[in-house]
Write an enzyme that holds these catalytic residues in place. Structure first.
Site: not given
Ligand code: Q9C
Ligand code: ZN
Length: 351
Positions: A168, A204, A206, A293
């Site tokens: 990200h 991933d 995301h 994930d």
């Molecule tokens: N406060 C990776 O899997 N979740 N990142 C939302 C916001 C964020 C995931 C929470 C998820 C990030 C590398």
């Molecule tokens: Zn992720």
């Protein structure tokens, strides 16, 4: 397989992240990496190493991230504490951002206030930064660079076993638990090592928004991502199928969003599409930002892959026959992340 372990990962251990109006315990915890190491002790699919201390790391970081952003990250903790000595007991999180709407906020007159500057560089309030974050992220980037060098030296597969994750993080932004984009650093190092074309295939849950942004105008690095549809899934503001790259990079970004609830059959079908796109690009190396994930038990994600499925994922990745760098990304079902990660690696090496 060479496995480069981030021996400093535990220096980054966020306490809480903002989630829907309240602080919740961080999902991205040091135990994740320990579970992978424990599983590697049971199933030694590769040799666990640490990156050499004399790698040209700063140069490699500057190939992907802006000098300003790297300066910001390296000084961030000290500036946070300088605001208020009580901050030494608190993780840094942003709470104000220059929203991009016409005539709303300026980005050409940066504030001096550190809390505001954090909002210039961080796109969410879920990525706490603490005293050891820079050290941990930097050593993780060294793992990615070492893995790329191993691949350049003829290793079939090299794995950067690291956290915090990277995909990200953009040229000058952090978020989604990420600070430095390890996959992009590996891809750029492969290019700089003499390979003309490198493909990044992000698996991933995301969307790999940081990696997409970094390479969006380039035709020498193909970026492909399979992920939860951003209409409902984080990071929400990027990752749609119509984002195909810009300028020279047009046609060199491929997003394959899938709905929440997607299972292994549809996911593997989409992986085949991704592999075909990679193969059509004819790269000399592959980088795989590997999130676990997509697992059915993941607490913050929505696909339904099972542990045994990850063996097939590894086999499919190996089918390209390319020198491959894998970086550890997400995966928050902490007790299962070791088995799932090592299943991908075992699937790859036994293919
Ligand atoms: N406060 C990776 O899997 N979740 N990142 C939302 C916001 C964020 C995931 C929470 C998820 C990030 C590398
Ligand atoms: Zn992720």
């Amino acid at each position: 397989m060479k496995i480069f372990l981030n021996s400093r990962h535990a220096q980054h251990a966020g306490r809480q992240e903002m989630f829907r109006g309240r602080m919740v315990d961080c999902h991205e915890v040091p135990a994740r990496l320990q579970h992978v190491l424990d599983e590697l002790a049971r199933r030694p699919v590769g040799t666990v190493l640490t990156p050499a201390p004399d790698l040209p790391l700063d140069a490699a970081l500057r190939r992907v991230h802006s000098a300003e952003y790297l300066d910001f990250l390296s000084c961030a903790w000290n500036e946070w504490v300088a605001m208020d000595t009580a901050n030494a007991e608190r993780d840094a999180l942003p709470s104000v951002w220059p929203l991009a709407q016409p005539h709303a906020f300026r980005t050409d007159a940066p504030p001096q206030n550190f809390a505001a500057r954090l909002g210039q560089y961080a796109f969410d309030s879920g990525t706490p930064l603490m005293a050891g974050s820079w050290t941990a992220a930097r050593e993780g980037a060294a793992c990615a660079l070492a893995a790329a060098q191993a691949a350049l030296a003829g290793e079939r597969c090299a794995f950067a076993l690291t956290r915090p994750p990277g995909h990200h993080a953009g040229p000058a932004f952090m978020g989604g638990y990420c600070f430095l984009n390890n996959g992009a650093i590996a891809a750029q190092a492969l290019r700089d090592g003499g390979l003309a074309r490198v493909a990044v295939l992000d698996i991933d849950y995301h969307h790999g928004n940081g990696t997409q942004t970094i390479f969006y105008e380039r035709d020498d690095v193909l970026t492909v991502s399979i992920h939860g549809d951003p209409r409902t899934e984080y990071p929400f503001f990027l990752g749609h199928a119509d984002e195909r790259g810009a300028d020279a990079g047009e046609g060199f970004n491929l997003n394959l969003p899938l709905p929440r609830g997607t299972g292994i059959q549809a996911w593997l079908g989409t992986l085949q599409r991704a592999l075909q796109a990679v193969s059509d690009f004819a790269p000399q190396a592959l980088v795989v930002p590997m999130g676990l994930d997509t697992f059915e038990g993941d607490p913050i994600s929505g696909f339904t892959l099972r542990s045994a499925d990850y063996l097939q994922v590894g086999r499919a990745l190996a089918s390209l026959g390319l020198p491959t760098v894998i970086t550890m990304e997400g995966g928050y079902a902490v007790a299962e992340v070791g088995v799932n990660a090592v299943n991908v690696l075992e699937g790859f090496v036994t293919a």
